[in-house]
Write a protein that holds these residues in place. Sequence first.
Motif, mmCIF file in Angstrom:
data_model
loop_
_atom_site.group_PDB
_atom_site.id
_atom_site.type_symbol
_atom_site.label_atom_id
_atom_site.label_comp_id
_atom_site.label_asym_id
_atom_site.label_seq_id
_atom_site.Cartn_x
_atom_site.Cartn_y
_atom_site.Cartn_z
ATOM 1 N N ASN A 111 0.795 -1.176 0.018
ATOM 2 C CA ASN A 111 -0.085 -0.122 -0.019
ATOM 3 C C ASN A 111 0.943 1.267 0.165
ATOM 4 O OD1 ASN A 111 -2.535 -1.360 0.031
ATOM 5 N ND2 ASN A 111 -2.458 -1.765 2.356
ATOM 6 N N SER A 112 2.118 1.169 -0.272
ATOM 7 C CA SER A 112 2.847 2.350 -0.089
ATOM 8 C C SER A 112 2.605 3.358 -1.229
ATOM 9 C CB SER A 112 4.420 2.130 -0.402
ATOM 10 O OG SER A 112 4.612 1.495 -1.679
ATOM 11 N N GLN A 113 1.970 3.247 -2.422
ATOM 12 C CA GLN A 113 1.406 3.969 -3.434
ATOM 13 C C GLN A 113 0.414 4.618 -2.799
ATOM 14 O OE1 GLN A 113 1.357 2.648 -7.353
ATOM 15 N NE2 GLN A 113 0.692 4.578 -8.234
ATOM 16 N N VAL A 114 -0.511 4.043 -2.351
ATOM 17 C CA VAL A 114 -1.944 4.480 -2.027
ATOM 18 C C VAL A 114 -1.537 5.556 -0.704
ATOM 19 C CG1 VAL A 114 -3.954 4.178 -0.937
ATOM 20 C CG2 VAL A 114 -3.017 2.516 -2.649
ATOM 21 N N ILE A 115 -0.617 5.121 0.118
ATOM 22 C CA ILE A 115 -0.662 6.002 1.285
ATOM 23 C C ILE A 115 0.026 7.302 0.853
ATOM 24 C CG2 ILE A 115 0.786 6.210 3.291
ATOM 25 C CD1 ILE A 115 0.734 3.000 3.636
ATOM 26 N N THR A 116 1.084 7.250 0.013
ATOM 27 C CA THR A 116 1.724 8.236 -0.559
ATOM 28 C C THR A 116 0.743 9.238 -1.314
ATOM 29 O OG1 THR A 116 3.728 7.177 -0.884
ATOM 30 C CG2 THR A 116 3.635 9.249 -1.991
ATOM 31 N N THR A 117 -0.084 8.655 -1.929
ATOM 32 C CA THR A 117 -1.289 9.396 -2.736
ATOM 33 C C THR A 117 -2.164 10.346 -1.840
ATOM 34 O OG1 THR A 117 -1.259 7.957 -4.630
ATOM 35 C CG2 THR A 117 -3.015 9.431 -4.524
ATOM 36 N N TYR A 118 -2.691 9.556 -0.797
ATOM 37 C CA TYR A 118 -3.458 10.378 0.146
ATOM 38 C C TYR A 118 -2.873 11.230 1.116
ATOM 39 C CZ TYR A 118 -7.423 7.190 -0.948
ATOM 40 O OH TYR A 118 -8.344 6.539 -1.730
ATOM 41 N N ALA A 119 -1.522 10.753 1.395
ATOM 42 C CA ALA A 119 -0.660 11.894 2.269
ATOM 43 C C ALA A 119 -0.372 13.061 1.573
ATOM 44 C CB ALA A 119 0.484 11.136 2.862
ATOM 45 N N THR A 120 -0.020 12.970 0.290
ATOM 46 C CA THR A 120 0.545 14.373 -0.398
ATOM 47 C C THR A 120 -0.622 15.075 -1.114
ATOM 48 O OG1 THR A 120 1.027 12.841 -2.250
ATOM 49 C CG2 THR A 120 2.781 13.175 -0.673
ATOM 50 N N ALA A 121 -1.716 14.578 -1.429
ATOM 51 C CA ALA A 121 -2.802 15.247 -2.069
ATOM 52 C C ALA A 121 -3.121 16.446 -1.362
ATOM 53 C CB ALA A 121 -4.154 14.098 -1.874
ATOM 54 N N THR A 122 -3.325 17.466 -2.248
ATOM 55 C CA THR A 122 -3.927 18.947 -1.849
ATOM 56 C C THR A 122 -5.204 18.929 -2.067
ATOM 57 O OG1 THR A 122 -3.432 19.726 -4.084
ATOM 58 C CG2 THR A 122 -1.521 19.714 -2.471
ATOM 59 N N GLU A 123 -5.868 19.995 -1.826
ATOM 60 C CA GLU A 123 -7.404 20.244 -2.254
ATOM 61 C C GLU A 123 -7.613 20.400 -3.635
ATOM 62 O OE1 GLU A 123 -8.945 23.613 0.110
ATOM 63 O OE2 GLU A 123 -7.544 23.496 1.667
ATOM 64 N N ALA A 124 -6.584 20.658 -4.414
ATOM 65 C CA ALA A 124 -6.843 20.780 -5.769
ATOM 66 C C ALA A 124 -6.883 19.192 -6.357
ATOM 67 C CB ALA A 124 -5.699 21.560 -6.479
ATOM 68 N N ASP A 125 -5.924 18.288 -5.628
ATOM 69 C CA ASP A 125 -5.911 17.043 -6.097
ATOM 70 C C ASP A 125 -7.046 16.186 -5.589
ATOM 71 O OD1 ASP A 125 -3.470 17.591 -7.266
ATOM 72 O OD2 ASP A 125 -2.302 17.354 -5.488
ATOM 73 N N SER A 126 -7.885 16.484 -4.567
ATOM 74 C CA SER A 126 -8.856 15.662 -4.125
ATOM 75 C C SER A 126 -10.065 15.666 -5.211
ATOM 76 C CB SER A 126 -9.221 15.955 -2.747
ATOM 77 O OG SER A 126 -8.090 15.776 -1.885
ATOM 78 N N TYR A 127 -10.405 14.560 -5.498
ATOM 79 C CA TYR A 127 -11.485 14.380 -6.548
ATOM 80 C C TYR A 127 -12.412 13.071 -6.302
ATOM 81 C CZ TYR A 127 -14.289 14.568 -10.756
ATOM 82 O OH TYR A 127 -15.329 14.599 -11.659
ATOM 83 N N VAL A 128 -13.422 12.904 -6.250
ATOM 84 C CA VAL A 128 -14.474 11.975 -5.764
ATOM 85 C C VAL A 128 -14.950 11.667 -7.330
ATOM 86 C CG1 VAL A 128 -16.237 10.871 -4.647
ATOM 87 C CG2 VAL A 128 -14.982 12.667 -3.540
ATOM 88 N N GLU A 129 -14.603 10.646 -7.865
ATOM 89 C CA GLU A 129 -14.615 10.212 -9.115
ATOM 90 C C GLU A 129 -16.325 9.919 -9.269
ATOM 91 O OE1 GLU A 129 -13.366 7.126 -12.699
ATOM 92 O OE2 GLU A 129 -12.313 7.273 -10.849
ATOM 93 N N TRP A 130 -16.978 8.993 -8.372
ATOM 94 C CA TRP A 130 -18.255 8.831 -8.522
ATOM 95 C C TRP A 130 -19.417 9.912 -8.508
ATOM 96 C CZ3 TRP A 130 -22.065 9.463 -5.289
ATOM 97 C CH2 TRP A 130 -21.798 9.889 -3.972
#
Length: 568
Positions: free
Chosen positions: A380-399
């Motif tokens: 899960n290293s990639q998933v953890i990194t994605t969530y930890a470094t995500a900014t407000e601009a990066d956060s997007y709920v696809e559904w």
Amino acid sequence: MKKRSVSLGLITGILCLAAAAAWHSLDVRAGIHETGASWQMGQYVFLTMLVVALTTVCGYFLIEKNIFSSENACPRTVTLCSLPKLAVLMAGGLGILYLFVLPPLAAPDEISHYVSAYRLSSQMTGQPQRDRYGRVLLRAQDTWVEDLDGDFVYEPDEDGNLQVTAESREQAVKLGETLDESTYELFHTLGVNGQYAPERTAEIQSMGAYVSSTYPPVTTTPLAYVPQAIGISLARILGLNTVCLLYFGRLCNLIFFVIMLYLSMKRIPFGKEVLLGVAVLPMTLHLAASFSYDVMILSCMFLLTAVCLDLAYEKETVRVRDVVLLAVLAAVAGPCKMVYAPILGLCLLIPMRKFGKVQNWFISAFAVGIAWGMAMYLVNSQVITTYATATEADSYVEWAEEAGFSISLLIHNPVLLVRMFYQTLLWNAKDMHITMIGGWLGNLDQVLDVPYLAVWAFTLCLIGLALKIPGEQIRMTGRHRVWIGFLCAACAGLTMLSMLIAWTPVSSRVILGVQGRYFLPFLPVLLLALKNHTVVLTKDKNRSILYLMCCLNGYALVRLFSIVCIRL
């Protein structure tokens, strides 16, 4: 007089089940009147006979034989020898019935778990498992589960594998998407030898040997799908059809769950009835009889809880193999869902003196921690990194097709985080309660329901099992109960936080996607922490409570079958 009253309780349960089955047979008859599928009545009668027989046998051992009453001359020996075996009978028997009443791919997210197990099966049998785009490859004869109506349009890729066009993918209907009478009809028609739409299968095979699945596999440790993959591989090696492949995979997952439950029941020093009560909840049994990787999580967490309590309150010394077992359980279950990491805190209940030396304690703690950490990093290293470094601009709920919450947003606005937690608990507590016990089964289908009155009956049964009985010694100290409560609250909080970040759009006023089934892994130890000297039972009713839970499951099974029959 006592023997008569006990026998009356057994007979009353059987009669109530028979009455409920007779009542719901009217619904089955109504469905048959509309569809002409008269074979459904035969299956319903057979189901009723199995339910009554299983309930009678369990009731006999629970009530008539009185196998683990505190009034026995040697209750501890009887409990250790008998109750785990009864757990195999109850959980295994009820699980098999749930497996057939709620057919394959009807459980929450089950098709994604099925695809993940299929990929591992291909690896086990030496077959191609992925295409160049990372999609799981299926045999042509197995593709119909994702496309019941034949809407898929295929195009070969550079390697000769068939890809489904994006346009045709949107309208396709998958197996189990809505569990209704046609699903029963489909499985009855195919049986163990039939092939769904053989002309279409032949056409697909003429275009290419393998078809890329439209569902991505779950990103987790492949160990979570070993039991299911073994069942799928066995069906493929034997040349069986897709129906057998689906049931073999589910059955192996259920067998694994029952084995792990038996080991947990053997190891846990007290609270065996609480563990069994959680194991025979409708939601637990439904998940155990599916492709879900929740089976691996539940099994590992149950056994980890049992080992920690055994070492903390029963064993005099901690052996090397105990530490190895805890490390393995942490490494296997940890990557499945990171939110259960706080449960490892149960290891801190074990007194340091039982390790012999202080350095042995530190070495053991390091071994368990590093096993969990390495497994998390590898998976899960990639998933953890994605969530930890995500900014407000990066956060997007696809559904939802809109912005979502990010960790940075919540850190800078803690009041918002507290408000979301508070509003979720205030408004969605009932839904979480229902989905923890199993009020909505299938893919959380509110039509496939267990009545809320029965949900509360299951809940009261769990509370009754958790209360102190006459002559019972409470092993947990107040400090330990507080610590366990903190660990369980941490797991629940992390679960809600993960769904807030991954699934909830910023326009929502509550956290979406939080299901009560996520609380099942730590529910047994939480219930055990509630045991106290203030609220106690005046009589030992644990065996009667478990019998009631068996009867309630029997009622749920006949009711669910009748609902599917009239859902046209």
